[in-house]
Design a protein around this motif. Structure first.
Motif, PDB file in Angstrom:
ATOM      1  N   GLU A  19       0.806  -1.229   0.000  1.00  0.00           N
ATOM      2  CA  GLU A  19       0.000   0.000   0.000  1.00  0.00           C
ATOM      3  C   GLU A  19       0.833   1.271   0.000  1.00  0.00           C
ATOM      4  O   GLU A  19       0.307   2.363  -0.170  1.00  0.00           O
ATOM      5  N   SER A  20       2.137   1.130   0.277  1.00  0.00           N
ATOM      6  CA  SER A  20       2.970   2.346   0.306  1.00  0.00           C
ATOM      7  C   SER A  20       3.616   2.623  -1.055  1.00  0.00           C
ATOM      8  O   SER A  20       4.368   3.576  -1.207  1.00  0.00           O
ATOM      9  N   SER A  22       3.468   3.838  -4.823  1.00  0.00           N
ATOM     10  CA  SER A  22       2.578   4.625  -5.680  1.00  0.00           C
ATOM     11  C   SER A  22       2.346   3.897  -7.000  1.00  0.00           C
ATOM     12  O   SER A  22       3.142   3.027  -7.405  1.00  0.00           O
ATOM     13  N   ARG A  55     -10.108   0.217  -5.258  1.00  0.00           N
ATOM     14  CA  ARG A  55     -10.026   1.382  -4.356  1.00  0.00           C
ATOM     15  C   ARG A  55      -8.581   1.807  -4.190  1.00  0.00           C
ATOM     16  O   ARG A  55      -7.681   0.975  -4.084  1.00  0.00           O
ATOM     17  N   ALA A  56      -8.397   3.124  -4.142  1.00  0.00           N
ATOM     18  CA  ALA A  56      -7.037   3.655  -3.983  1.00  0.00           C
ATOM     19  C   ALA A  56      -7.053   4.843  -3.029  1.00  0.00           C
ATOM     20  O   ALA A  56      -8.059   5.544  -2.919  1.00  0.00           O
ATOM     21  N   ARG A  57      -5.925   5.015  -2.335  1.00  0.00           N
ATOM     22  CA  ARG A  57      -5.764   6.211  -1.492  1.00  0.00           C
ATOM     23  C   ARG A  57      -5.101   7.288  -2.336  1.00  0.00           C
ATOM     24  O   ARG A  57      -4.114   7.017  -3.018  1.00  0.00           O
ATOM     25  N   MET A  58      -5.663   8.499  -2.278  1.00  0.00           N
ATOM     26  CA  MET A  58      -5.094   9.601  -3.057  1.00  0.00           C
ATOM     27  C   MET A  58      -4.710  10.726  -2.116  1.00  0.00           C
ATOM     28  O   MET A  58      -5.447  11.029  -1.170  1.00  0.00           O
ATOM     29  N   THR A  59      -3.591  11.330  -2.364  1.00  0.00           N
ATOM     30  CA  THR A  59      -3.156  12.439  -1.506  1.00  0.00           C
ATOM     31  C   THR A  59      -3.961  13.694  -1.852  1.00  0.00           C
ATOM     32  O   THR A  59      -4.690  13.722  -2.845  1.00  0.00           O
ATOM     33  N   THR A  75      -6.444  10.389 -12.181  1.00  0.00           N
ATOM     34  CA  THR A  75      -5.739  10.725 -10.953  1.00  0.00           C
ATOM     35  C   THR A  75      -4.253  10.866 -11.283  1.00  0.00           C
ATOM     36  O   THR A  75      -3.837  10.570 -12.410  1.00  0.00           O
ATOM     37  N   THR A  80      -1.134   8.362  -5.966  1.00  0.00           N
ATOM     38  CA  THR A  80      -2.203   7.370  -5.807  1.00  0.00           C
ATOM     39  C   THR A  80      -1.608   6.038  -5.353  1.00  0.00           C
ATOM     40  O   THR A  80      -0.616   5.570  -5.942  1.00  0.00           O
ATOM     41  N   ILE A  83      -5.328   0.444  -2.347  1.00  0.00           N
ATOM     42  CA  ILE A  83      -5.861  -0.123  -1.097  1.00  0.00           C
ATOM     43  C   ILE A  83      -6.268  -1.572  -1.362  1.00  0.00           C
ATOM     44  O   ILE A  83      -6.129  -2.436  -0.523  1.00  0.00           O
TER      45      ILE A  83
END
Ligand code: FES
Length: 650
Positions: A19-20, A22, A55-59, A75, A80, A83
């Motif tokens: 998950e870390s 990009s 699903r993704a985490r976005m800054t 994105t 990005t 997740i």
């Protein structure tokens, strides 16, 4: 830790990452090159991808993208993080692609006023000699090595006598340890006939390869231009002096940032950064060398030497020398003159005992590429005052003649390379390279590279577009859009910026309108102002005027496509008669090729580098004033552009 699968389309390549990691890093690891102008800082918006599922985490930086882009699933790949499993589409405009097609176009142009073997006597950096020796006997019992060296000297002396080519027969001769190991077997297997490959190194020849009998294969050299954006390799037959292969490819360092400053920053921030950049440059060069050798049906062992010309930062990175101090005042490079380096030491894929000859640099921002360009321009041989100008993300220029040479560099920014411009792109297939706007109807006609569907605008297209917008009265001298019956071509975009529509989505190859925004125009004006201000400051510092320049050499990829007239109209180039301009193309690789074929030319390159006086513009008190005056189209002082027609009110 759970690993997530990212599947990249359209390739269908999948990679598992945590998950870390990009999406940008994952793509890089999967061998998919995504443009990353800012080096992953989240500021350039060139790494746009579409998350099609998962699903993704976005800054916050990714979340700040325009509403329209986000609604279409776009994105920033660098901002990005997965997740769970993702399917990601990498659109064509975000890709780093081969530049071979555009480069071929450039290299086919034959410039006038170029110097070569007509001026510098041929004296190749490597040769192959066929040697016949008497077999030993009890009365002629010298060693194999002595026998070989005597034969080499004899052949070099004969060649000198009967050839126009200088072979340097008077040089001492050494033999590499591998060649020594080959010697006793080869000499006997060939019945006292061998073929030896010799490379020049400083003041001596070195035998690097011995094969039995008469080897008819030719010996080759590689001329390499290590550009910040593009790496170009020419393979030269050192016996016929013919360039037998030309290849170019984007520098794989691109993923660490587009300009030299972001690459130095990568070195400063990451313990392994220097090594990553060195390896990226080597991967690029070696893939081109491999590709060239395969297409020519030769082995890398047949390439006995290479000459390398690059800017100062690229040269440092390729050789694994820390360039950090180039970015810190007082901007000192670690090295400006480089000794010949054994190919195996620098890991360039030619014969491992061959030598790599690196062009000398002048200062932190004036490198071996500019020295090579100055060499082929021949300006150092003439009385008349000439200017060489090379425009990339940095602009470098050299002014002088046979008596003196001054040089300076300015930061242009990547705008003319298509970066930092909403629909900007490089000069590859599909890029808009020419524009015309009808001043009454505002109908736009465009030209694209390869006549393909347009996907963006490259540097030469941007210069023409700026000139046409001004001609048609769509922008004023300051570059501001003016009130105009624009047929809906002028509009406000989602970011609140005014933009002019060049190509509607249905006619574009990217499914979106191709536009130029107010912010783009201001960016381009700043870039062109930097170039003109640098020229004026350099001339002011030595008390010369623009009209005293008799010839202007325009070097580099951007210059190759440039419409000189339009560049004058926007105030990028000085207002001089067009016949004074000479387009040189990639003069860096041409200089490298010339050095492969003539030791005298390489020696001249060293004299040129030591003759140049570098003017540091960052401490020039007049530069900022010149820059501000040049921030208009073409300039605040219209008398400096008498041939450019002005509208009333300008
Ligand atoms: Fe992602 Fe620049 S915004 S690399």
């Amino acid at each position: 830790m759970r690993l997530n699968r990212i599947r990249f389309l359209p390739e269908g390549i999948s990679i598992f990452v945590d998950e870390s990691t990009s999406v940008l890093s994952a793509a890089r690891d999967a061998g998919i090159e995504i443009a990353s102008v800012c080096g992953g800082e989240g500021t350039c918006e060139k790494c746009l991808v579409r998350v099609l599922s998962g699903r993704a985490r976005m800054t916050d930086r990714a979340a700040a993208l325009s509403e329209r882009l986000r609604s279409e699933g776009y994105t920033l790949a660098c901002q990005t993080f997965p997740i769970d499993d993702l399917v990601v589409e990498v659109p064509i405009e975000s890709r780093v692609t081969f530049a071979e097609e555009a480069i071929k176009h450039i290299e086919l142009e034959v410039p006038e006023h170029e110097v070569g073997l007509n001026v510098y006597p041929p004296s190749p950096m490597a040769i192959k000699v066929h040697l016949k020796m008497h077999p030993p006997s009890l009365t002629d019992n010298v060693s194999d090595l002595k026998r070989l060296l005597n034969a080499v000297k004899r052949v070099l002396n004969d060649k000198r006598e009967f050839s126009q080519v200088r072979f340097g027969a008077e040089r001492p001769i050494s033999v590499s340890i591998d060649a020594l190991r080959q010697l006793p077997t080869a000499i006997r297997a060939g019945g006292w006939e061998v073929t030896a490959t010799l490379v020049k190194c400083c003041d001596h020849w070195e035998v690097i390869r011995i094969t039995p009998g008469k080897d008819e294969k030719h010996v080759y050299g590689a001329a390499i231009d290590v550009g910040t954006t593009t790496v170009t390799v020419h393979i030269v037959d050192l016996e016929t002096f013919e360039t037998v292969q030309r290849l170019a490819k984007y520098n794989e360092q691109f993923v660490f940032g587009e300009d030299v400053i972001s690459r130095i920053a990568h070195v400063s921030r990451n313990a392994n950064g220097l090594n990553e950049l060195r390896e990226a440059a080597l991967r690029t060069i070696n893939s081109l060398l491999r590709h060239a050798a395969n297409s020519l049906n030769i082995s890398h062992d047949d390439i006995a030497c290479a000459t390398v010309a690059g800017n100062t930062v690229m040269t440092h990175l390729l050789l694994g020398i820390d360039p950090t101090n180039i970015r810190i005042e007082p901007y000192i490079p670690a090295v400006t003159a480089f000794p010949p380096i054994r190919a195996s030491d620098v890991e360039i894929a030619i014969h491992k005992d061959g030598y790599v000859f690196t062009f000398p640099c002048v200062a932190s921002y004036v490198g071996g590429d500019i020295v090579a360009g100055t060499l082929v321009s021949g300006m150092v041989l003439r009385d008349e005052l000439s200017l060489l100008i090379d425009m990339g993300t940095n602009g470098e220029m050299v002014l002088g003649n046979r008596d003196f040479m001054v040089t300076c560099a300015c930061s242009i920014g990547p705008a003319f390379e298509g970066s930092g411009i909403k629909c900007g792109m490089r000069s590859v297939r599909g890029a808009i390279s020419g524009v015309k706007i009808d001043p009454t109807e505002l109908d736009v006609s465009i030209q694209t590279i390869g006549d393909a569907k347009p996907i963006g605008i490259c540097g030469s297209g941007l210069v023409e577009l700026l000139a046409e917008l001004k001609r048609a009265g769509i922008i004023d001298m300051a570059g501001n859009f003016v009130e105009h019956p624009s047929n809906g071509k002028l509009r406000q975009n989602d970011d609140g910026d005014i933009e002019f529509v060049l190509v509607r989505s249905q006619d574009a190859g990217i499914g979106r309108d191709i536009t130029i925004t107010q912010a783009d125009i201001k960016n381009l004006i700043r870039s062109k102002a930097a170039v003109y201000a640098a020229l004026r400051s350099m001339l002011n510092s030595i008390g010369l005027r623009i009209d005293e320049i008799k010839r202007i050499f325009v070097a580099g990829a951007f210059g190759s496509h440039l419409n000189v007239r339009r560049a004058i109209e926007i105030g990028l180039l000085p207002d001089l008669p067009e016949e004074k301009f000479v387009v040189l193309g990639n003069s860096s690789v041409k200089g490298a090729r010339l050095a492969l074929l003539s030791q005298a030319a390489f020696d001249e390159a060293h004299r040129i580098a030591s003759k140049m006086t570098y003017i540091e513009l960052s401490v020039d008190p007049g530069y900022m004033g010149e820059f501000i005056s040049a921030n208009f189209i073409p300039h605040t002082d219209l008398q400096q552009f008498p041939s450019v027609k002005h509208k009333r009110g300008d």
